[in-house]
Design a protein around this motif. Sequence first.
Motif, mmCIF file in Angstrom:
data_model
loop_
_atom_site.group_PDB
_atom_site.id
_atom_site.type_symbol
_atom_site.label_atom_id
_atom_site.label_comp_id
_atom_site.label_asym_id
_atom_site.label_seq_id
_atom_site.Cartn_x
_atom_site.Cartn_y
_atom_site.Cartn_z
ATOM 1 N N UNK A 123 51.461 46.143 39.362
ATOM 2 C CA UNK A 123 50.001 45.138 40.083
ATOM 3 C C UNK A 123 48.971 44.203 40.046
ATOM 4 N N UNK A 124 49.051 43.921 39.129
ATOM 5 C CA UNK A 124 48.068 43.059 38.327
ATOM 6 C C UNK A 124 48.994 41.614 39.138
ATOM 7 N N UNK A 125 50.015 41.199 38.647
ATOM 8 C CA UNK A 125 50.405 40.456 39.193
ATOM 9 C C UNK A 125 50.740 39.946 40.315
ATOM 10 N N UNK A 126 51.456 40.991 40.914
ATOM 11 C CA UNK A 126 51.768 41.327 42.636
ATOM 12 C C UNK A 126 50.284 41.285 43.276
ATOM 13 N N UNK A 127 49.116 41.681 43.319
ATOM 14 C CA UNK A 127 47.518 41.555 43.581
ATOM 15 C C UNK A 127 46.749 40.805 43.578
#
Length: 361
Positions: A123-127
Amino acid sequence: MSSSLKQRKGSGAVKLAAAVDDEYKEYKMASTKAVQSMKACYKTIFFATFVDVFITFIDNDLYQKFYSTTAKLSWVDYFDVFDSMSLLVFACGLWRLSVAYQHIDSNGFVTNDRLVEIFQVMIWIWGINALNLGMISVSVAASLPAHAQGGLFGFLFTNVNVSSNFLILAVTGILACGNLVIRWYCNKNSIIEDQKDNARIHPSQQQSKGQVHASRRELGYQAYLNQCLCAGSFGIFAILKTIQWVVDADDGGVVGRLMSCSDVLEPFAMTMLLMGLNRSFLRAAIARLRDEHSGSSSKVVKDDDEIYNGFFAAQSGFYNKISTVLKGTSIFQLLPYAVAPFLPFLSRTLKLLFPSIYAEV
């Protein structure tokens, strides 16, 4: 991502024992390749981040701007810094994912706690990367009039009065509309894939999706959505880089155009690979986020294995591509700085070898 493989090995299904062993080995090989590609990718990204920060601070005089009382940082400077930091976040996230997948390799399954960690990291890296690519796209759009000045398409930005501010607003609007479209698409596609999965599994497995795995399914969907948003941002960035390549007045002629073709094609290739990874991730997450059933047919078992292996293969392809592109880009960026110290020596050597040529100059 499969817990089914490990469980089926001890399920007592004698007829399928040999086949399951082969499938388990194939699964292990696929997951091992995925881990190896992640490790190579995050190491390359750490190196690329160092190079990117070095080039950004040297070329844009950011170091002087940070300590200057008169010069101020522009919004482009802030975008460049955020771009470098997002690379670092992506590298750290891949490192954490590779640790999680190593756990899969040694035990043959992912615990629910480990699965939650994987989803949270994704969720963090792609967001963050979706946001970063959107900001880079805006920056590329703002630079188009400067690139086209004096070139064949320069009239579009002078006579038609297409300004940087107009392009910034246009691209921002496209990104906002694209965000809404992708959210609608992800919601629709996840329902369709879930219905396909329900049609081939036991009713008790269908019930377990909402009763046992509801919170984890929400996290998995958010990871899928952010990854899809990143793919969409990558696609818009690829289109804008192509436009920049077309209108660029300082193109270096035919040779320069041919040499820069890869810069245009690479973003499209990475966009397609990320879209493939996104589709395979959704299917693997849906298959993983339900309970196992001892009465599952051999076709369900085989289909699940193919889904997991396809997901690992998609990861290997995408992360290997990122590694290749970033290696080439980083080396190309560092080359002028590596060659510069040797230029005086090279110049003196050429003068000694060809004095007549230098005398005429």
